[in-house]
Design an enzyme around this catalytic site. Structure first.
Site, PDB file in Angstrom:
ATOM      1  CG  ASP A 394     114.042 122.526  83.542  1.00 42.48           C
ATOM      2  OD1 ASP A 394     113.561 123.090  82.540  1.00 42.48           O
ATOM      3  OD2 ASP A 394     114.994 122.979  84.204  1.00 42.48           O
TER       4      ASP A 394
HETATM    5  P1  NAP Z   1     112.128 124.961  86.778  1.00 41.47           P
HETATM    6  O1  NAP Z   1     112.380 124.100  85.599  1.00 41.47           O
HETATM    7  O2  NAP Z   1     113.274 125.763  87.288  1.00 41.47           O
HETATM    8  O3  NAP Z   1     110.931 125.937  86.407  1.00 41.47           O
HETATM    9  C1  NAP Z   1     110.313 126.735  87.346  1.00 41.47           C
HETATM   10  C2  NAP Z   1     109.203 127.497  86.658  1.00 41.47           C
HETATM   11  O4  NAP Z   1     108.472 128.168  87.670  1.00 41.47           O
HETATM   12  C3  NAP Z   1     109.694 128.534  85.688  1.00 41.47           C
HETATM   13  O5  NAP Z   1     109.474 128.121  84.357  1.00 41.47           O
HETATM   14  C4  NAP Z   1     108.887 129.804  86.053  1.00 41.47           C
HETATM   15  O6  NAP Z   1     108.203 130.289  84.901  1.00 41.47           O
HETATM   16  C5  NAP Z   1     107.882 129.291  87.080  1.00 41.47           C
HETATM   17  N1  NAP Z   1     107.633 130.280  88.118  1.00 41.47           N
HETATM   18  C6  NAP Z   1     108.532 131.021  88.799  1.00 41.47           C
HETATM   19  N2  NAP Z   1     107.911 131.829  89.657  1.00 41.47           N
HETATM   20  C7  NAP Z   1     106.584 131.585  89.528  1.00 41.47           C
HETATM   21  C8  NAP Z   1     105.428 132.110  90.147  1.00 41.47           C
HETATM   22  N3  NAP Z   1     105.496 133.081  91.079  1.00 41.47           N
HETATM   23  N4  NAP Z   1     104.224 131.628  89.773  1.00 41.47           N
HETATM   24  C9  NAP Z   1     104.130 130.685  88.825  1.00 41.47           C
HETATM   25  N5  NAP Z   1     105.199 130.147  88.206  1.00 41.47           N
HETATM   26  C10 NAP Z   1     106.412 130.601  88.554  1.00 41.47           C
HETATM   27  O7  NAP Z   1     111.558 124.134  88.013  1.00 41.47           O
HETATM   28  P2  NAP Z   1     111.326 122.569  88.211  1.00 41.47           P
HETATM   29  O8  NAP Z   1     110.439 122.015  87.139  1.00 41.47           O
HETATM   30  O9  NAP Z   1     110.947 122.424  89.625  1.00 41.47           O
HETATM   31  O10 NAP Z   1     112.733 121.930  87.943  1.00 41.47           O
HETATM   32  C11 NAP Z   1     113.802 122.083  88.838  1.00 41.47           C
HETATM   33  C12 NAP Z   1     115.070 122.286  88.044  1.00 41.47           C
HETATM   34  O11 NAP Z   1     116.102 122.622  88.956  1.00 41.47           O
HETATM   35  C13 NAP Z   1     115.488 121.026  87.304  1.00 41.47           C
HETATM   36  O12 NAP Z   1     116.058 121.360  86.067  1.00 41.47           O
HETATM   37  C14 NAP Z   1     116.546 120.437  88.227  1.00 41.47           C
HETATM   38  O13 NAP Z   1     117.468 119.629  87.532  1.00 41.47           O
HETATM   39  C15 NAP Z   1     117.182 121.696  88.767  1.00 41.47           C
HETATM   40  N6  NAP Z   1     117.871 121.473  90.027  1.00 41.47           N
HETATM   41  C16 NAP Z   1     117.180 120.978  91.094  1.00 41.47           C
HETATM   42  C17 NAP Z   1     117.839 120.710  92.271  1.00 41.47           C
HETATM   43  C18 NAP Z   1     117.127 120.116  93.465  1.00 41.47           C
HETATM   44  O14 NAP Z   1     117.799 119.670  94.371  1.00 41.47           O
HETATM   45  N7  NAP Z   1     115.828 120.124  93.500  1.00 41.47           N
HETATM   46  C19 NAP Z   1     119.198 120.975  92.370  1.00 41.47           C
HETATM   47  C20 NAP Z   1     119.865 121.522  91.261  1.00 41.47           C
HETATM   48  C21 NAP Z   1     119.176 121.760  90.101  1.00 41.47           C
HETATM   49  P3  NAP Z   1     107.710 131.799  84.839  1.00 41.47           P
HETATM   50  O15 NAP Z   1     108.893 132.650  85.131  1.00 41.47           O
HETATM   51  O16 NAP Z   1     107.175 131.945  83.462  1.00 41.47           O
HETATM   52  O17 NAP Z   1     106.633 131.959  85.857  1.00 41.47           O
END
Ligand code: NAP
Length: 467
Positions: A394
């Site tokens: 994301d």
């Molecule tokens: P993300 O959008 O949740 O995507 C994580 C990606 O990691 C997934 O598409 C997954 O794809 C991949 N993944 C998972 N396990 C893996 C592995 N072993 N090896 C390789 N890839 C792997 O993560 P992000 O880009 O870090 O975004 C964070 C999201 O969380 C945002 O939407 C944010 O708004 C939300 N959020 C964050 C917080 C905070 O405090 N940081 C709090 C609340 C919400 P595959 O399954 O295809 O591998």
């Protein structure tokens, strides 16, 4: 209050404030934690006030024994928890600790409120009731947040009229609070209010998606802070007022900053049932309006990286899941040896808790000066040869810029797509937390290196070393 006590309170407040200030940078965060803990220890030893007099001026008493027992039990549980918790389970631990803090604040206020023969002003009664209400809802809400993060019931639990029902419960709680504050302690009314507050915490968090829990925990953390501050008024302990206010305000600021970084109002987090996908839809067709993705093999990816001048690594939640931070560091070192300039782009909400990526990269000893904030790195992305996206989804999705109908439209992202070549490491075409397709994967300059991030990085490192 004696001038010694006043000085101690000021000293404790200063230690708390310096501690929070030091937490602002990964370099000084450990020290910040120690400084704030030292403040807490001084407060514990000197500012307990059981019978109108501060304990420290009365020598060793029963209360000191109780404080020592409580501190020891807390130390043992805290140390075991902190050493054994996995880095990916850190948000759960924060939820539990916060819940216990809220519960303790509620218990202190309740016990004070129901003490027999106690003369209290309406103001003090209100602070006690406020602390009971906010502390207990923070307790039960945090327990639900913990269970959701543990994957027990991640999906939002909603039903028609839920917000109205919650509003009604809140009204009954407030009504009981007004009655108790105005007409004195009535045990039945107090117990009903206490139980309803516990129930309200559950009802408030149940409709929220599991992946939104870090924001909820931050909000509940600010509630706990407010409950502690109210306790401070109730038992006339100024250090508690200061500590509670600091926690309350920093929790509120953190909640607002996280919502800003996700471009969502707090009301959307609380009432929007967002993230129903529970942190990653398994689907993902792998085609966006007829476009398909272009896979890449590790040897070709290693070649592109090895011959680049500038590489930017964007870590995300997948890096945490794969526990690939040490391999990320190794790859960065290997590239550094070849004269490639490597920087890390840190999105404020990458991962599942604030500072998630910083903590993991610090654990792998990635030098702090290689970490760049989103605002600093975005203007330089056009000059980057290879942007390596490791388990981030994301936070690099250009839909936030391009697609007005997207739920993340307007969210600030790391503009990985502007690099000359983008290599994305993930296992499949599964979606991220927001549960939406990522436009980046379909761009002409993007190649997908499918596989577990740790395994892919190990292959990349081996290929680089061999070349
Ligand atoms: P993300 O959008 O949740 O995507 C994580 C990606 O990691 C997934 O598409 C997954 O794809 C991949 N993944 C998972 N396990 C893996 C592995 N072993 N090896 C390789 N890839 C792997 O993560 P992000 O880009 O870090 O975004 C964070 C999201 O969380 C945002 O939407 C944010 O708004 C939300 N959020 C964050 C917080 C905070 O405090 N940081 C709090 C609340 C919400 P595959 O399954 O295809 O591998």
């Amino acid at each position: 209050m004696s001038s010694t006590i006043a000085l101690i309170i000021i000293g404790v407040a200063v230690l708390f404030i310096i501690g929070i200030k030091l937490l602002a940078s990964p370099k000084t965060a450990r020290l910040g934690n120690l400084v704030a803990a030292a403040g807490m220890l001084v407060a514990l030893l000197t500012l307990h006030k059981p019978t109108g007099e501060y304990v420290w001026s009365q020598g060793w008493t029963m209360n000191y024994t109780l404080i020592a027992i409580g501190t020891l039990i807390g130390l043992v549980i805290g140390a075991i928890g902190a050493y054994s918790v996995k880095m990916t389970a850190m948000p759960q631990m924060v939820a539990l600790f916060n819940g216990l803090g809220g519960g303790a604040a509620a218990l202190v206020a309740s016990l004070e409120f129901i003490k027999p023969d106690r003369e209290i002003t309406t103001f003090i009664a209100v602070t006690m009731l406020f602390a009971t209400l906010i502390g207990s809802l923070s307790f039960s809400g945090s327990i639900i947040a913990y269970l959701k993060l543990e994957g027990k019931f991640e999906k939002p639990m909603t039903f028609p009229g839920q917000n109205i029902l919650n509003g009604l419960i809140l009204l009954v709680i407030l009504g009981l609070g007004v009655y108790l504050a105005g007409w004195g302690a009535n045990a039945t009314a107090f117990i009903v209010m206490f139980l309803l507050a516990l129930f309200f915490g559950i009802a408030m968090v149940m409709p929220i998606g599991g992946a939104d829990m870090p924001v909820v925990i931050s909000l509940l953390n600010s509630f706990t802070g407010l409950a502690v501050a109210a306790d401070g008024f109730a038992i006339n302990n100024l250090a508690m007022v200061v500590a509670g206010t600091l926690v309350g305000s920093s929790g509120t600021l953190l909640t607002l900053l996280m919502c800003k970084a996700m471009n969502r109002p707090v009301t959307n987090v609380l009432f929007g049932a967002f993230g129903s996908g529970g942190g990653g839809g398994k689907g993902g067709a792998g085609d966006l309006g007829g476009k398909t993705v272009k896979p890449i093999q590790a040897d070709e990816a290693a070649l592109l990286l090895g011959y680049a001048q500038q590489v930017v690594i964007v870590p995300g939640y997948g890096m945490a899941v794969a526990q690939a931070q040490h391999q990320v560091r190794e790859l960065s070192d290997e590239l550094g040896k070849r004269g490639v300039e490597v920087r890390f782009a840190i999105h404020p909400v990458a991962g599942r808790m604030p500072g998630h990526m910083n903590v993991l990269l610090a654990e792998a000893n990635v030098p702090y000066d290689q970490l760049c904030e989103m605002e600093a790195i975005n203007p330089t992305m056009d000059r980057v040869d290879v942007c390596l996206v490791i388990g981030a989804n994301d936070v690099v999705n250009p839909a936030a810029r391009e697609d007005k109908s997207s739920p993340i439209y307007g969210m600030p992202i790391i503009e990985a797509d502007r690099a000359k070549t983008v290599i994305v490491l993930k296992r499949s075409m599964a979606k991220g937390f927001a549960g939406i397709e990522n436009h980046l994967f379909y761009k002409d300059n993007t190649r997908m290196l499918f596989g577990d991030a740790k395994a892919s990085l190990q292959t990349l490192i081996a290929q680089l070393k061999a070349s």
